[in-house]
Design a protein around this motif. Structure first.
Motif, PDB file in Angstrom:
ATOM      1  N   GLN A  70      45.491 -49.516  14.893  1.00 49.73           N
ATOM      2  CA  GLN A  70      46.173 -49.205  13.645  1.00 49.73           C
ATOM      3  C   GLN A  70      47.527 -48.544  13.858  1.00 49.73           C
ATOM      4  OE1 GLN A  70      43.645 -47.098  10.941  1.00 49.73           O
ATOM      5  NE2 GLN A  70      42.213 -48.791  10.771  1.00 49.73           N
ATOM      6  N   SER A  71      47.760 -47.974  15.015  1.00 46.87           N
ATOM      7  CA  SER A  71      49.060 -47.361  15.255  1.00 46.87           C
ATOM      8  C   SER A  71      50.160 -48.409  15.391  1.00 46.87           C
ATOM      9  CB  SER A  71      49.012 -46.486  16.503  1.00 46.87           C
ATOM     10  OG  SER A  71      48.840 -47.273  17.667  1.00 46.87           O
ATOM     11  N   ALA A  72      49.794 -49.617  15.725  1.00 49.07           N
ATOM     12  CA  ALA A  72      50.787 -50.677  15.860  1.00 49.07           C
ATOM     13  C   ALA A  72      51.239 -51.204  14.501  1.00 49.07           C
ATOM     14  CB  ALA A  72      50.222 -51.820  16.688  1.00 49.07           C
ATOM     15  N   GLN A  73      50.408 -51.091  13.498  1.00 48.94           N
ATOM     16  CA  GLN A  73      50.696 -51.710  12.204  1.00 48.94           C
ATOM     17  C   GLN A  73      51.993 -51.224  11.568  1.00 48.94           C
ATOM     18  OE1 GLN A  73      50.349 -50.404   8.832  1.00 48.94           O
ATOM     19  NE2 GLN A  73      50.953 -52.400   8.043  1.00 48.94           N
ATOM     20  N   PRO A  74      52.254 -49.915  11.440  1.00 47.03           N
ATOM     21  CA  PRO A  74      53.524 -49.517  10.812  1.00 47.03           C
ATOM     22  C   PRO A  74      54.752 -49.895  11.644  1.00 47.03           C
ATOM     23  CG  PRO A  74      52.279 -47.575  11.492  1.00 47.03           C
ATOM     24  CD  PRO A  74      51.411 -48.761  11.712  1.00 47.03           C
ATOM     25  N   ILE A  75      54.609 -49.885  12.948  1.00 44.51           N
ATOM     26  CA  ILE A  75      55.734 -50.267  13.809  1.00 44.51           C
ATOM     27  C   ILE A  75      56.046 -51.751  13.631  1.00 44.51           C
ATOM     28  CG2 ILE A  75      56.546 -50.409  16.197  1.00 44.51           C
ATOM     29  CD1 ILE A  75      54.590 -48.084  16.808  1.00 44.51           C
ATOM     30  N   ILE A  76      55.003 -52.569  13.598  1.00 49.42           N
ATOM     31  CA  ILE A  76      55.191 -54.007  13.404  1.00 49.42           C
ATOM     32  C   ILE A  76      55.761 -54.278  12.012  1.00 49.42           C
ATOM     33  CG2 ILE A  76      53.972 -56.206  13.183  1.00 49.42           C
ATOM     34  CD1 ILE A  76      52.089 -55.176  15.405  1.00 49.42           C
ATOM     35  N   SER A  77      55.245 -53.591  10.997  1.00 49.85           N
ATOM     36  CA  SER A  77      55.738 -53.799   9.634  1.00 49.85           C
ATOM     37  C   SER A  77      57.207 -53.428   9.505  1.00 49.85           C
ATOM     38  CB  SER A  77      54.919 -52.969   8.644  1.00 49.85           C
ATOM     39  OG  SER A  77      53.595 -53.397   8.615  1.00 49.85           O
ATOM     40  N   PHE A  78      57.592 -52.304  10.084  1.00 51.89           N
ATOM     41  CA  PHE A  78      58.989 -51.868  10.020  1.00 51.89           C
ATOM     42  C   PHE A  78      59.905 -52.892  10.663  1.00 51.89           C
ATOM     43  CE2 PHE A  78      62.684 -49.790  11.858  1.00 51.89           C
ATOM     44  CZ  PHE A  78      63.216 -49.150  10.744  1.00 51.89           C
ATOM     45  N   ASN A  79      59.518 -53.358  11.838  1.00 53.98           N
ATOM     46  CA  ASN A  79      60.360 -54.316  12.553  1.00 53.98           C
ATOM     47  C   ASN A  79      60.326 -55.702  11.908  1.00 53.98           C
ATOM     48  OD1 ASN A  79      61.575 -52.803  14.755  1.00 53.98           O
ATOM     49  ND2 ASN A  79      59.466 -52.456  15.373  1.00 53.98           N
ATOM     50  N   TYR A  80      59.247 -56.037  11.248  1.00 53.79           N
ATOM     51  CA  TYR A  80      59.202 -57.297  10.492  1.00 53.79           C
ATOM     52  C   TYR A  80      60.198 -57.242   9.345  1.00 53.79           C
ATOM     53  CZ  TYR A  80      57.445 -61.192   7.737  1.00 53.79           C
ATOM     54  OH  TYR A  80      57.341 -62.349   7.026  1.00 53.79           O
ATOM     55  N   GLY A  81      60.207 -56.105   8.634  1.00 50.64           N
ATOM     56  CA  GLY A  81      61.169 -55.935   7.545  1.00 50.64           C
ATOM     57  C   GLY A  81      62.602 -55.917   8.027  1.00 50.64           C
ATOM     58  N   ALA A  82      62.835 -55.441   9.240  1.00 49.97           N
ATOM     59  CA  ALA A  82      64.179 -55.405   9.820  1.00 49.97           C
ATOM     60  C   ALA A  82      64.550 -56.721  10.503  1.00 49.97           C
ATOM     61  CB  ALA A  82      64.268 -54.257  10.829  1.00 49.97           C
ATOM     62  N   HIS A  83      63.668 -57.714  10.420  1.00 49.41           N
ATOM     63  CA  HIS A  83      63.892 -59.034  11.038  1.00 49.41           C
ATOM     64  C   HIS A  83      64.177 -58.899  12.536  1.00 49.41           C
ATOM     65  CE1 HIS A  83      63.842 -60.770   7.068  1.00 49.41           C
ATOM     66  NE2 HIS A  83      64.769 -59.891   6.673  1.00 49.41           N
ATOM     67  N   GLN A  84      63.298 -58.183  13.234  1.00 47.97           N
ATOM     68  CA  GLN A  84      63.424 -57.971  14.676  1.00 47.97           C
ATOM     69  C   GLN A  84      62.197 -58.568  15.394  1.00 47.97           C
ATOM     70  OE1 GLN A  84      65.943 -56.570  16.323  1.00 47.97           O
ATOM     71  NE2 GLN A  84      67.109 -56.065  14.486  1.00 47.97           N
ATOM     72  N   PRO A  85      62.123 -59.889  15.515  1.00 42.55           N
ATOM     73  CA  PRO A  85      60.930 -60.497  16.120  1.00 42.55           C
ATOM     74  C   PRO A  85      60.723 -60.095  17.578  1.00 42.55           C
ATOM     75  CG  PRO A  85      62.632 -62.148  15.784  1.00 42.55           C
ATOM     76  CD  PRO A  85      63.116 -60.891  15.118  1.00 42.55           C
ATOM     77  N   GLY A  86      61.791 -59.790  18.292  1.00 44.55           N
ATOM     78  CA  GLY A  86      61.645 -59.357  19.689  1.00 44.55           C
ATOM     79  C   GLY A  86      60.900 -58.038  19.797  1.00 44.55           C
ATOM     80  N   ARG A  87      61.221 -57.117  18.904  1.00 44.32           N
ATOM     81  CA  ARG A  87      60.518 -55.829  18.897  1.00 44.32           C
ATOM     82  C   ARG A  87      59.060 -56.004  18.511  1.00 44.32           C
ATOM     83  NH1 ARG A  87      64.569 -51.711  15.755  1.00 44.32           N
ATOM     84  NH2 ARG A  87      66.223 -51.637  17.303  1.00 44.32           N
ATOM     85  N   ILE A  88      58.810 -56.890  17.555  1.00 37.47           N
ATOM     86  CA  ILE A  88      57.425 -57.138  17.135  1.00 37.47           C
ATOM     87  C   ILE A  88      56.614 -57.657  18.310  1.00 37.47           C
ATOM     88  CG2 ILE A  88      55.968 -58.566  15.663  1.00 37.47           C
ATOM     89  CD1 ILE A  88      58.268 -58.536  13.609  1.00 37.47           C
ATOM     90  N   LEU A  89      57.160 -58.608  19.018  1.00 39.11           N
ATOM     91  CA  LEU A  89      56.464 -59.176  20.171  1.00 39.11           C
ATOM     92  C   LEU A  89      56.231 -58.128  21.250  1.00 39.11           C
ATOM     93  CD1 LEU A  89      55.239 -61.686  21.399  1.00 39.11           C
ATOM     94  CD2 LEU A  89      57.475 -62.238  22.353  1.00 39.11           C
ATOM     95  N   SER A  90      57.218 -57.248  21.483  1.00 42.58           N
ATOM     96  CA  SER A  90      57.042 -56.225  22.514  1.00 42.58           C
ATOM     97  C   SER A  90      55.973 -55.213  22.121  1.00 42.58           C
ATOM     98  CB  SER A  90      58.367 -55.525  22.812  1.00 42.58           C
ATOM     99  OG  SER A  90      58.800 -54.782  21.709  1.00 42.58           O
ATOM    100  N   VAL A  91      55.875 -54.864  20.842  1.00 38.47           N
ATOM    101  CA  VAL A  91      54.824 -53.940  20.388  1.00 38.47           C
ATOM    102  C   VAL A  91      53.450 -54.599  20.525  1.00 38.47           C
ATOM    103  CG1 VAL A  91      53.871 -52.758  18.368  1.00 38.47           C
ATOM    104  CG2 VAL A  91      56.300 -52.623  18.847  1.00 38.47           C
ATOM    105  N   ILE A  92      53.371 -55.855  20.127  1.00 42.47           N
ATOM    106  CA  ILE A  92      52.087 -56.566  20.240  1.00 42.47           C
ATOM    107  C   ILE A  92      51.658 -56.665  21.703  1.00 42.47           C
ATOM    108  CG2 ILE A  92      50.977 -58.817  19.944  1.00 42.47           C
ATOM    109  CD1 ILE A  92      52.592 -59.097  17.338  1.00 42.47           C
ATOM    110  N   MET A  93      52.582 -56.983  22.567  1.00 44.32           N
ATOM    111  CA  MET A  93      52.254 -57.086  23.997  1.00 44.32           C
ATOM    112  C   MET A  93      51.866 -55.727  24.586  1.00 44.32           C
ATOM    113  SD  MET A  93      52.189 -60.159  24.843  1.00 44.32           S
ATOM    114  CE  MET A  93      51.991 -59.913  26.588  1.00 44.32           C
ATOM    115  N   ALA A  94      52.579 -54.667  24.188  1.00 44.56           N
ATOM    116  CA  ALA A  94      52.248 -53.333  24.693  1.00 44.56           C
ATOM    117  C   ALA A  94      50.852 -52.921  24.249  1.00 44.56           C
ATOM    118  CB  ALA A  94      53.280 -52.319  24.217  1.00 44.56           C
ATOM    119  N   HIS A  95      50.500 -53.178  22.995  1.00 46.13           N
ATOM    120  CA  HIS A  95      49.164 -52.821  22.524  1.00 46.13           C
ATOM    121  C   HIS A  95      48.099 -53.715  23.149  1.00 46.13           C
ATOM    122  CE1 HIS A  95      51.025 -50.124  19.708  1.00 46.13           C
ATOM    123  NE2 HIS A  95      49.821 -49.660  19.437  1.00 46.13           N
ATOM    124  N   TYR A  96      48.433 -54.969  23.376  1.00 51.07           N
ATOM    125  CA  TYR A  96      47.484 -55.853  24.042  1.00 51.07           C
ATOM    126  C   TYR A  96      47.194 -55.368  25.458  1.00 51.07           C
ATOM    127  CZ  TYR A  96      45.615 -59.972  26.340  1.00 51.07           C
ATOM    128  OH  TYR A  96      44.833 -60.813  27.071  1.00 51.07           O
TER     129      TYR A  96
END
Length: 105
Positions: A70-96
């Motif tokens: 659940q800690s990844a969710q606000p970070i992913i949401s913020f970066n999705y709203g900022a149209h930063q797909p690279g950051r989203i992918l890096s957060v997903i990979m870090a949590h994975y």
């Protein structure tokens, strides 16, 4: 009767968002009930005692894993709203990788 400022639409959103948690808690309850029944019939009091210790520890482990997820969710949401797909992918990979590392231990 609905609380002030709360519409049926908001209640629907709350039910939709909380449904996964509802299923998780229900599954844990069913697991404990079935486990107690099975251990009592096969292993007696000692089996139930061992299972109850595991059932007390399981929510702690589950809560830690859930907090990581659940800690990844606000970070992913913020970066999705900022149209930063690279950051989203890096957060997903870090949590994975973090979850894989915890699962191996």
């Amino acid at each position: 009767m609905l609380l002030s400022g709360m519409s049926l639409r908001n209640v629907g959103y709350m039910c939709k968002i909380g449904f996964a948690t509802f299923l998780t808690e229900g599954a844990m309850g069913i697991m404990m009930f079935v486990g107690n029944y099975a251990f009592m019939s096969r292993l007696g009091d000692n089996g139930v005692a061992a299972f109850s210790i595991a059932c007390f520890l399981f929510p702690v482990v589950f809560s830690i894993a859930n907090a990581v997820a659940q800690s990844a969710q606000p970070i992913i949401s913020f970066n999705y709203g900022a149209h930063q797909p690279g950051r989203i992918l890096s957060v997903i990979m870090a949590h994975y990788l973090l979850s894989r590392r915890r699962a191996v231990r």
